[in-house]
Design a protein around this motif. Structure first.
Motif: not given
Length: 492
Positions: A36-38, A44-45, A83-86, A166-167
């Protein structure tokens, strides 16, 4: 192909009159990695937060395994296996690594937390990432790279069915990144769906199956093949043609501004480092994670002590006991962690800029008008996309970084140190920061750039110092430096 594990249809998000997502559709299938790019601010976030339950959409629907999905909180999403890794670290520094990995879902035995089991299971997750640190150790004091790996270990312990990264490699070096990629490949082979957000184009090509691009909150393109040329992907992200990424570098002066001789740290993180930086020179510092790069520049900037050696500015030896000593002499540093060390994110842009320049405004009293005029000048000069009275927390990562840079450059320093200046920043915003760096050199400022992005340090540096395990492995000229020669020295 099987049915998607997650489907989004017409997802929109508004904050009052501001619309940040517009009718976004997205499918993620079991066992695929979707990039997921931009640019920063593309949405995105926000989209990740909606999927992970930390935000609610204004419009649109989601399905999970074919059933309606509308998490009211992150716990609802986690219970489903999302699960989201910030990008921003979410660890509690005064708890142990094991406690951070299992917080809120402790392994229990006889009505009590089974600490032995918790430590054992946490240690297993750390080993999967080649992180050899006791799980009983507190998080406080660990490097940013190690903390990022602990965040990833938390997600691995949850046994996610959909993982949003995420990054994830923004603070990681080559070895740590490869360990993460190995885990991503294993999860993919186990049928886990993965949404991968990164600004590092080469890793996107290496690890992802499909690319979805957002721009200004809208889905503008999908590339079915991750081997699509980087230039094509980037131009889709920014909506314009990119003629170049790195600007041409000026020829530095022969006059040495900063001289570092035999510098060593009390804890051994760097030893006997010697170099000089000339007026108008961009001096890169490269090395693997743990090589001592950040520790070295923190010492030069007065943030950490030295045990041996000297630092000279224009021939005069400095005795730096605190960052304020370095700032007073004309050495400023943009730190690696802009939110923790570079900004007061809950305060306004104008306040952040003025905090570093109180002496520049003069007098005992600073009026609101003086503050506004000074900050507006900095915002305009360094291309911050925001109003002086906006809160720093409302800005994208790229614009937050520009605020940190702007507040120090308004002091007209002699030496500027930038530690990971484009960490977590999109390609378009990176180009603006590179222009700022090169313009500083053109004005005769001595610039030091630390970066774990090898392409970046090669692209912006006149010379490159390579550190290996705290030792000075060599200094390469621009003609000598390439990815092979730098890595050969970094792995000595």
């Amino acid at each position: 192909m099987t049915e998607p594990v997650l489907s989004l249809r017409g997802i929109s998000k508004r904050y009052g009159p501001l619309q940040v997502l517009k009718n976004v559709d997205l499918d993620v299938y079991p066992g695929e990695v979707v990039a997921l790019l931009g640019e920063n601010g593309a949405g995105k976030s926000t989209l990740s937060g909606i999927i992970a339950g930390s935000r609610a959409p204004s419009d649109g629907t989601m399905t999970w395994l074919g059933q309606p999905y509308a998490p009211a909180a992150p716990r609802d999403a986690i219970d489903k296996g999302v699960v989201l890794i910030h990008q921003e670290l979410q660890l509690l520094p005064h708890l142990s690594i094991a406690e951070n990995v299992f917080i809120g879902r402790w392994p229990m035995k006889n009505g009590m937390i089974d600490r032995a089991q918790m430590v054992h299971r946490a240690q297993e997750q750390l080993a999967r990432l080649n992180l050899h640190i006791p799980a009983t150790r507190k998080v406080a004091g660990l490097s940013t790279a190690n903390q990022q790996l602990i965040e990833i270990a938390k997600a691995l312990a949850l046994k996610a069915r959909l993982l949003i990264l995420d990054e994830p490699t923004a603070a990681l070096g080559g070895a740590e990144t490869e360990a993460l990629f190995e885990q991503v490949r294993k999860l993919r082979s186990q049928g886990v769906g993965i949404i991968y957000i990164s600004h590092r184009m080469e890793e996107i090509r290496k690890i992802t199956d499909r690319i979805v691009v957002l721009r200004d909150g809208e889905r503008v393109h999908e590339f079915a093949d991750s081997s699509t040329p980087v230039r094509t992907i980037v131009e889709s992200m920014v909506g314009r043609s990119l003629d170049r990424m790195f600007p041409a570098l000026p020829e530095p002066s022969s006059r040495a501004v900063l001289q570092v001789s035999g510098l060593s740290s009390p804890d051994g993180s760097f030893r006997d480092v010697t170099f000089e930086v000339h007026a108008g020179e961009i001096f890169g510092i490269a090395g693997l994670v743990g090589a001592g790069r950040t520790e070295l520049v923190r010492a030069i900037s007065g943030a950490d002590p030295i045990s041996a050696g000297s630092i000279r500015l224009e021939g005069m030896e400095l005795k730096l006991r605190a960052p304020s000593d370095a700032i007073a002499k004309g050495i400023v540093m943009v730190p690696e962690d802009r939110k923790d060390q570079g900004l007061v994110v809950g305060h306004r842009i104008s306040e952040n800029i003025v905090y570093a320049n109180l002496d520049k405004l003069g007098g005992r009293w600073i009026t609101a008008g003086m503050k506004r005029v000074f900050a507006e000048k900095a915002v305009a000069k360094f291309g911050v996309k925001g109003r002086a009275e906006q809160y720093a927390s409302d800005l994208s990562g790229g614009n937050q970084q520009k605020v940190v840079i702007a507040k120090w450059l308004m002091r007209e320093p002699k030496v500027v140190v930038l530690d990971e200046p484009t960490r977590g920043i999109d390609v378009g915003a990176r180009a603006g920061i590179y222009d700022i760096i090169v313009n500083l050199a053109k004005q005769g400022v001595a610039v030091i750039v630390v970066s774990s992005d090898l392409e970046e340090v090669l692209g912006v540096s006149n010379r490159i110092l390579v550190l290996a395990q705290g030792r000075q492995a060599g200094i390469l000229t621009r003609g000598e430096a390439n990815d092979v020669s730098v890595m050969e020295l970094a792995t000595i």
